[in-house]
Write a protein that holds these residues in place. Structure first.
Motif, PDB file in Angstrom:
ATOM      1  N   LEU A 116      -7.424   6.127  -2.345  1.00 16.02           N
ATOM      2  CA  LEU A 116      -6.373   7.138  -2.524  1.00 16.02           C
ATOM      3  C   LEU A 116      -6.717   8.120  -3.657  1.00 16.02           C
TER       4      LEU A 116
ATOM      5  N   TRP B 146      -9.603   9.953   2.386  1.00 19.04           N
ATOM      6  CA  TRP B 146      -9.034   8.613   2.199  1.00 19.04           C
ATOM      7  C   TRP B 146      -9.413   7.708   3.389  1.00 19.04           C
TER       8      TRP B 146
ATOM      9  N   TYR C  30       1.925   1.602  -3.553  1.00 17.72           N
ATOM     10  CA  TYR C  30       0.831   2.153  -4.369  1.00 17.72           C
ATOM     11  C   TYR C  30       0.744   3.669  -4.160  1.00 17.72           C
ATOM     12  N   PHE C  31       0.857   4.088  -2.914  1.00 16.85           N
ATOM     13  CA  PHE C  31       0.828   5.525  -2.591  1.00 16.85           C
ATOM     14  C   PHE C  31       1.981   6.243  -3.297  1.00 16.85           C
TER      15      PHE C  31
ATOM     16  N   TRP D 153       0.832  -1.208   0.000  1.00 12.61           N
ATOM     17  CA  TRP D 153       0.000   0.000   0.000  1.00 12.61           C
ATOM     18  C   TRP D 153       0.867   1.258   0.000  1.00 12.61           C
TER      19      TRP D 153
ATOM     20  N   MET E 282      -8.194  -3.095   3.057  1.00 14.66           N
ATOM     21  CA  MET E 282      -7.104  -2.167   2.742  1.00 14.66           C
ATOM     22  C   MET E 282      -6.966  -1.997   1.230  1.00 14.66           C
TER      23      MET E 282
ATOM     24  N   THR F 179      -7.439   1.552  -0.414  1.00 14.46           N
ATOM     25  CA  THR F 179      -6.235   2.181  -0.948  1.00 14.46           C
ATOM     26  C   THR F 179      -6.342   2.360  -2.459  1.00 14.46           C
TER      27      THR F 179
END
Lengths: 97, 598
Positions: free
Chosen positions: B467, B500, B39-40, B36, B459, B463
């Protein structure tokens, strides 16, 4: 302009290479792939791919190489989804069976 | 009531596993643990390729400049302003407008001389520095400056920063987390190549409506087709932190020359380091980057040569180089020096430097001509330039953006694939267990899956879709938070993380079958509303920006509509697919049994 040429050359090359696989050829053309055609598609695909690389780098140098990798991703990534869509839409592979 | 536990799964002997299977385990866990965060990093980093354009959109008070401005006009406005407001400064810096940044950013500062360092207290030195430094945005056409009327915002720069220092934590901590995740990602890429046996055979393969097999295909397509980019971006990402990852290799040789690393790291600025370090830094700057130290001020007033003549001379020598800024040392002094900082292009030092005498306009040398920098320095600079796309025209920037999104898709599909594999394996095991316990009369099996899998599923959706919703909230907050509100820049960032976090709450309370579609519709609505929020709160909406040819603003609004369309289309398709799949309740059982430990 060169970018468009490079892009469409990669699309053409990817299409040839994709068709050179038995399963994809059957899905898209509705018949089995014969060896001579397979060889021609493969050689043609790689040749056009090389031509696209040369076209891009001759015009733009090292930057052309960076462009080429980006255009390669852009041109090839949708292809598997298009093949899957066409297979579902026309069911040519079932006719071949 | 019986339930499946890990103890029921027969242990797998590691000796029995081949090289590829071991690599498969490494691939799974090296990428799952930081997934995650990765990914962010990928989403914010990908957005970062347009951080300048986003910042422009987030500061609508700064007017659109329709025509390119002559250097002479810009320098006349800039030097007049600096002469009136920064006469005591020793450095003036004037950025040149470009197709990405239409205005000029000018700043000024004052160096403390060795004599002042000896005679003044640290507080007096700081006051002297503070009172003679500042910055302002200048309209290159009118010479007007922008001040408090421009809204405070983190802009695209904050999103860009987040991809390497995260947010709400000390910079060092954020950097270390990103470094560790990057190393794990690189391990994941290498092991991913090793375990993908049919990398060429499956090159064009996508099998739709096949559950986890479809996800595996999406994962393969998004990673293999963009593999050169993913390898480059991850490797170069590690290279940024060379000194942190390998401090002994980096700092070890410096000790040979007497470089005091501790003094360098603890000093507030280069001007504060000890004399030996200053000397070594000067040698490094000259030999590696071609930066020569500015001459001492003569203390004799002198008029300066027209600065536009200096840039004209530079452009005639390097027609392809993009000038970033012109820096004047000791302005209006007999020893005034002008330095042009420019982006020379791929295969050269990251930042080129050309030195001129500002008093006479005479060319003194540059880093792109006779000085090419070291080979190692150039290789490093090229790799880092590739990472940031420093030399990229707009078309290439879009290619970076799209391949960056493909990287995010690779990470997202990997995360979904992991959760689906586990859920399917659990369901298959549970059904088998239920069958055997029904035969033996032990009662029905507990149909719940593991808490870890449920957590990962929550999650994932919060996410992967949450996000982007957070980013949309960040843009909306920019338009909806009052311009003069205290601390509005940090409130914008807060809005992003609150939105988020709310998607995570939604993921927990809403049914898992619907949450993906619902959040995608929400994302669609959020992105579609951004151009409307822009239209209601500013006069730079599509109705004005399109006729004005203001593509910076129009491009952003149209891109938001495009993203909204894609989210809407995906949500619509996802809803249809769910309805299509519904009449086949046992579809999951027909899938091949997967190894839960794989």
């Amino acid at each position: 302009m060169t970018l468009f040429v490079v892009f469409f050359l990669i699309v053409g090359a990817s299409a040839c290479l994709c068709l050179s696989f038995d399963k994809h050829y059957k899905k898209l053309m509705g018949k089995a792939l014969k060896s001579p055609i397979k060889a021609k598609l493969r050689v043609g695909g790689y040749t056009v791919l090389l031509a696209s690389l040369v076209t891009g780098t001759v015009e733009n140098g090292w930057l052309g190489l960076v462009y080429w990798f980006g255009l390669f991703s852009l041109a090839t990534a949708p292809l598997p989804f298009i093949v899957a869509y066409l297979d579902q839409r026309f069911r040519l592979s079932e006719r071949a069976d | 009531m019986a339930s499946i536990t890990k103890a029921d799964t027969p242990p797998i002997e590691y000796e029995e596993r081949g090289f590829r299977q071991v690599m498969s385990v490494v691939h799974t866990w090296s990428t799952l643990v930081p997934i995650w965060v990765l990914y962010f990093v990928f989403i914010t980093g990908t957005i970062g390729y347009f951080h300048v354009e986003i910042t422009n959109w987030m500061k609508p008070e700064i007017d659109h400049v329709a025509e390119p401005v002559d250097d002479a006009v810009l320098f006349e406005h800039a030097t007049r302003y600096l002469g009136e407001n920064a006469a005591g400064a020793t450095t003036w810096s004037i950025s040149l407008p470009s197709e990405r940044r239409e205005t000029s950013f000018i700043f000024w500062s004052r160096n403390i001389t060795p004599e002042e360092r000896e005679t003044l207290t640290p507080a007096q030195q700081e006051e002297l520095r503070e009172s003679n430094s500042g910055n302002v945005v200048l309209d290159p056409v009118t010479g007007a400056t922008y001040g408090d009327e421009v809204r405070a915002t983190g802009g695209g720069d904050l999103l860009y920063r987040m991809h390497y220092v995260l947010h709400y934590m000390p910079r060092a901590m954020g950097e270390y987390i990103v470094i560790i995740c990057t190393i794990l990602m690189f391990a994941g890429l290498v092991t991913g190549i090793i375990i993908h046996k049919k990398i060429f055979k499956d090159f064009f393969t996508f099998r739709p409506a096949k559950g986890q097999r479809s996800w595996l295909d999406v994962h393969n397509i998004s990673s293999v087709m963009t593999l050169p980019f993913q390898l480059m971006i991850t490797f170069s990402g590690m290279l940024f932190y060379l000194a942190t990852i390998m401090p002994l290799v980096f700092y070890g040789p410096t000790a040979t020359f007497g470089f005091d690393v501790e003094d360098f790291l603890t000093s507030e600025s280069i001007a504060d380091v000890n004399p030996k370090n200053q000397e070594l830094i000067g040698i490094l700057a000259e030999e590696v980057f071609g930066i020569t130290p500015a001459p001492e001020a003569a203390g004799v007033q002198a008029s300066m040569a027209p600065l536009s003549d200096i840039t004209s001379d530079f452009r005639s020598r390097y027609p392809d180089a993009k000038i970033d800024r012109l820096i004047l040392q000791n302005p209006s002094d007999q020893n005034a020096a002008a330095t042009i900082r420019f982006v020379p292009g791929i295969g050269s030092p990251a930042i080129g430097v050309a030195n001129y005498s500002a008093a006479t306009g005479e060319r003194l040398g540059d880093s792109a001509g006779e000085r090419q920098g070291s080979v190692a320095g150039n290789i490093q600079a090229t790799i880092l330039s590739l990472h940031e796309g420093r030399f990229s025209p707009i078309a290439l920037r879009w290619l970076y953006f799209l391949t960056g999104l493909a990287g995010a898709a690779m990470i997202a599909s990997g995360a979904v694939l992991w959760a689906r594999k586990r859920r399917q394996a659990y369901e298959t095991e549970l059904k088998r267990f239920a069958k055997t316990s029904a035969q033996s009369g032990d009662g029905a099996a507990d149909p719940k899956v593991g808490k870890g899998v449920i957590f990962v599923e929550h999650m994932n959706v919060a996410t992967i879709i949450g996000l982007p919703i957070g980013v949309a909230a960040y843009f909306l907050a920019n338009r909806l938070i009052p311009v003069g509100l205290e601390g509005r820049a940090s409130l914008e960032a807060d809005a992003m993380f609150i939105a988020w976090a709310l998607t995570f709450v939604m993921a927990v309370i809403r049914p898992s079958r619907r949450i993906w579609t619902e959040l995608m519709w929400l994302a669609c609505a959020a992105y579609a509303s951004i151009p409307f929020a822009n239209a209601f709160t500013t006069n730079r909406h599509l109705g004005a920006s399109l006729p004005d040819g203001d593509w910076m603003m129009a491009g952003f609004d149209l891109t938001m509509f495009g993203i909204a369309f894609l989210f809407g289309l995906t949500a619509y398709r996802s809803a249809i697919t769910r309805v299509d799949i519904k009449p086949q309740p046992n579809a999951a059982i027909q899938q091949p049994v997967m190894d839960p430990a794989q």
